[in-house]
Design an enzyme around this catalytic site. Structure first.
Site, PDB file in Angstrom:
ATOM      1  CB  CYS A   2      -0.284  19.427  25.822  1.00 45.91           C
ATOM      2  SG  CYS A   2      -0.245  21.144  26.335  1.00 45.91           S
ATOM      3  NE  ARG A  27      -3.284  14.413  25.713  1.00 44.85           N
ATOM      4  CZ  ARG A  27      -3.160  13.633  26.769  1.00 44.85           C
ATOM      5  NH1 ARG A  27      -3.695  12.423  26.763  1.00 44.85           N
ATOM      6  NH2 ARG A  27      -2.498  14.036  27.832  1.00 44.85           N
ATOM      7  CD1 TRP A  74      -6.506  23.260  26.407  1.00 48.03           C
ATOM      8  CD2 TRP A  74      -5.393  23.847  28.238  1.00 48.03           C
ATOM      9  NE1 TRP A  74      -7.417  23.741  27.313  1.00 48.03           N
ATOM     10  CE2 TRP A  74      -6.753  24.116  28.448  1.00 48.03           C
ATOM     11  CE3 TRP A  74      -4.486  24.143  29.262  1.00 48.03           C
ATOM     12  CZ2 TRP A  74      -7.245  24.651  29.625  1.00 48.03           C
ATOM     13  CZ3 TRP A  74      -4.971  24.693  30.440  1.00 48.03           C
ATOM     14  CH2 TRP A  74      -6.331  24.936  30.617  1.00 48.03           C
ATOM     15  CG  ASN A 100       1.036  17.439  28.540  1.00 46.83           C
ATOM     16  OD1 ASN A 100       0.553  18.413  29.107  1.00 46.83           O
ATOM     17  ND2 ASN A 100       0.437  16.268  28.502  1.00 46.83           N
ATOM     18  N   GLY A 101       2.714  20.101  30.187  1.00 46.58           N
ATOM     19  CA  GLY A 101       2.860  20.348  31.615  1.00 46.58           C
ATOM     20  C   GLY A 101       3.176  21.806  31.908  1.00 46.58           C
ATOM     21  CD  GLU A 487     -21.918  14.347  33.944  1.00 49.97           C
ATOM     22  OE1 GLU A 487     -21.431  14.032  32.848  1.00 49.97           O
ATOM     23  OE2 GLU A 487     -21.237  14.935  34.830  1.00 49.97           O
ATOM     24  CE  LYS A 491     -20.718  15.057  29.957  1.00 53.10           C
ATOM     25  NZ  LYS A 491     -20.218  15.584  31.159  1.00 53.10           N
ATOM     26  CD  GLU A 494     -18.032  18.870  30.321  1.00 56.61           C
ATOM     27  OE1 GLU A 494     -16.965  18.596  30.887  1.00 56.61           O
ATOM     28  OE2 GLU A 494     -18.865  18.004  29.973  1.00 56.61           O
ATOM     29  CG  HIS A 510     -33.569  27.385  50.417  1.00 64.19           C
ATOM     30  ND1 HIS A 510     -34.048  27.931  51.585  1.00 64.19           N
ATOM     31  CD2 HIS A 510     -34.068  26.112  50.367  1.00 64.19           C
ATOM     32  CE1 HIS A 510     -34.769  27.038  52.229  1.00 64.19           C
ATOM     33  NE2 HIS A 510     -34.809  25.928  51.508  1.00 64.19           N
ATOM     34  CE  LYS A 609     -12.365  11.857  27.623  1.00 66.57           C
ATOM     35  NZ  LYS A 609     -13.812  11.988  27.861  1.00 66.57           N
TER      36      LYS A 609
END
Length: 614
Positions: A2, A27, A74, A100-101, A487, A491, A494, A510, A609
């Site tokens: 947000c 964000r 968001w 926001n929250g 990582e 990426k 995402e 395995h 973000k």
């Protein structure tokens, strides 16, 4: 997560708020809205979609007014749609709010308000909060600021809010708990935002609210900040901003992510500048020097983080244990805070966060402090909550990272953590002088080697064209480069929405080996160091099952190159520093695959973000 923008002053608010919302698009959000006040009418426009959609929607309203509030949402409570978008307005139509929250106890509050005759148009917790404020105001005949304070003492959760009341048309009331909020201080004007980027061209002075603080922002009057709990006054602390407008613009690149990938040679150098003096054999970091005994006497180091920062923590586990011989455990902050962890005053906790506002990491910090641990923060944003909550710390100096998928934050975090490992090793005598000096020289040379690695961009693009439509991908690495495999997979997930998994290469047998066939690309991080022969064996196992191998190799390596279908070469460096180079081609590959698939690279779907809610 947000974005909040507010303005009160002498300028027209609409262009300031819209531009600010565009600055906060990084964000992550799914809808947007704006409120404008012209001294008579409160005008709202809100819509599902992007800020550009809001600009179109706002053509339906009068855009005049020197007071404004804007929001990018968001979704948490209620699906993304026009009705659930912020701002929300109280039943009387007099009070508006952006938030926001999450208000965790919104359901019982909503039931009580419904009993008192309030109705609700949206599914949001925010509409409950604005009506709670109105109810308190009317019931107790309070001014807006006091009503906000009383209402916030009744809610459970996290918030950054801006509240406007037509009956008090010269002020905006703001408050925070767990979500960041900055106030830009100009001449006869104030700016309000989730971070400083929306107002950087208007003022270089900012006040960051602390948790459980609220402020009444009034034009032509001094700012008043109070504690929400006990109403005590707080002296405002004005900071000079450490960013400039150029840093938050694309600078000719197609995307912020690509710009930030290419900034890595510079920001890695900025991160060790003044701290690493290779020719003198010195690493000096104030946060470490002032607390060196706490680190040296620690029974163990606990690293807590989320996402990409967690991967940086995994790299640090290898480097700290290798160099300084101190036991290290790496924990997801979200799990750490809920599993009743054993923490003592003999523990050192390193908390890592790009934004410095990650809710789970902040909660884990507070828990660690309650248990008596020494907490050291590693973050990128000056003045952020984590930088204030920790006992000491180190900034990464990566500069603003706008792309949602972290790139330069990851490599600068590794840089800081590697310097910490080396400084502790020097203090403990666990590295010989010659090895210590060698590592300093190698680290100093990394920016130049990153520059060289970035020259593989065209190779990465050609490989991306081959694999842009695959449904799945596997990433493998060993030792220091196992976290790089994680990582790399993150990426790709995402920004391209391709399912990808990272594994230690030895674990492939395995389970994951069952997935390998001629359609499965396997990205293998295979620099010519460490368990190189074992990685070669893993590659042969993949090849015998017709998997497509994309290898990240040391320049001049012919063995893996002959086995791989595609390879990208990096310069040679010390094994412990290879993650700073091996991660670069994986960033480029993910970027190009996402672009070729038509994905929104800088604002991937569903992601934010700064994750300021649980």
């Amino acid at each position: 997560m947000c974005g909040i923008v507010g303005y009160i002053g002498y300028r027209e608010a609409f262009p300031i708020v819209i531009k600010g919302l565009k600055r906060l698009e990084y964000r992550g959000y799914d809808s947007a809205g704006i409120m404008l006040y012209d001294g008579k009418d409160m005008k709202l426009a809100k819509t599902k979609g992007k800020v550009s959609d809001l600009e179109e929607k706002a053509k339906e309203i009068d855009q005049s007014g020197t007071i404004g509030m804007g929001h990018t949402r968001w979704a948490t409570h209620g699906v993304p749609n026009d009705v659930n978008s912020h701002p929300h307005v109280s039943n009387s139509g007099e009070i508006s709010i952006i938030h926001n929250g999450i208000i965790e106890n919104y359901a019982p509050l909503k039931k009580e308000l419904e009993k008192r005759g309030y109705t609700f148009k949206s599914d949001t917790d925010t509409e409950v909060l604005v009506n709670l404020i109105e109810d308190v105001q009317k019931k107790d005949n309070l001014k807006l600021g006091k009503a906000v304070q009383v209402a916030l003492n009744q809610v459970v959760g996290a918030y950054a809010i801006c509240v406007f009341d037509k009956k008090k048309p010269n002020e905006i009331v703001v408050a925070r708990l767990g979500s960041p909020l900055a106030i830009g201080v100009g001449e006869n004007e104030y700016f309000i935002a989730s971070d400083a980027s929306p107002f950087i061209e208007y003022t270089s002075n900012a006040i960051y609210l602390e948790d459980e603080e609220m402020a009444i922002v009034r034009q032509n009057k001094p700012l008043k900040i109070r504690k929400i709990k006990d109403d005590s006054l707080v002296d405002p602390y004005v900071q000079e901003l450490q960013m400039n407008l150029e840093q938050i613009e694309k600078g000719g690149y197609d995307h912020f992510m690509l710009k930030e990938i290419y900034e890595q040679p510079t920001v890695i150098k900025d991160t060790y500048r003044g701290r690493l003096l290779a020719n003198k054999g010195i690493i000096q970091m104030a946060g470490i020097e002032d607390n060196i005994e706490k680190f040296l006497n620690a029974d163990r180091i606990l690293i807590i983080a989320c996402g990409t920062s967690w991967h940086a923590g995994l790299v640090a586990e290898y480097t700290i244990e290798e160099f300084a011989r101190i036991p290290v455990e790496v924990e997801y902050a979200s799990e750490f805070r809920y599993r009743n962890p054993i923490i003592t005053s003999k523990d050192v906790v390193i908390a890592i966060s790009q934004s410095g506002e990650t809710a789970d990491t902040l909660a884990a910090i507070k828990l660690a402090k309650e248990k008596g641990a020494f907490v050291f923060g590693v973050c990128n944003v000056v003045g952020s909550s984590i930088s204030r909550e920790t006992h000491a710390g180190a900034y990464t100096h990566a500069g603003p990272e706008i792309g949602v998928a972290s790139t330069k934050a990851f490599t600068t975090q590794i840089t800081v953590l590697t310097m910490i490992a080396l400084r502790l090793a020097k203090a403990k005598g666990t590295l010989s002088n010659s090895d210590f000096h060698r590592y300093l020289q190698e680290l100093e040379a990394i920016p130049e080697k990153v520059e060289e690695t970035l020259l593989t961009n065209d190779v990465a693009l050609e490989i991306a064209k081959v694999f842009k439509d695959v449904p799945n991908a596997l990433y493998l690495g060993r030792g220091f480069n196992f976290p790089v495999a994680l990582e790399g997979a993150l990426k790709l997930k995402e920004i391209s929405y391709i399912h990808a998994e990272g594994y230690p290469a030895a674990e492939m047998k395995h389970g994951p080996i069952a997935l390998i066939d001629e359609h499965m690309p396997v990205f293998v991080v295979a620099p010519k160091h460490g368990h190189y022969d074992k990685v070669v064996s893993n590659i042969q196992e993949i090849k015998s099952r017709s998997g497509k191998i994309i290898a990240i190799i040391t320049k001049g390596d012919t063995e893996v190159k002959s086995l791989a279908d595609y390879s990208i070469e990096i310069p040679d460096t010390a094994e412990a520093l290879t993650p700073l180079l091996t991660t670069i081609p994986l960033q480029l590959l993910s970027y190009h695959i996402a672009v070729l698939r038509g994905c929104n690279v800088d604002q991937p779907r569903n992601l934010a973000k700064s994750v300021t809610v649980e």
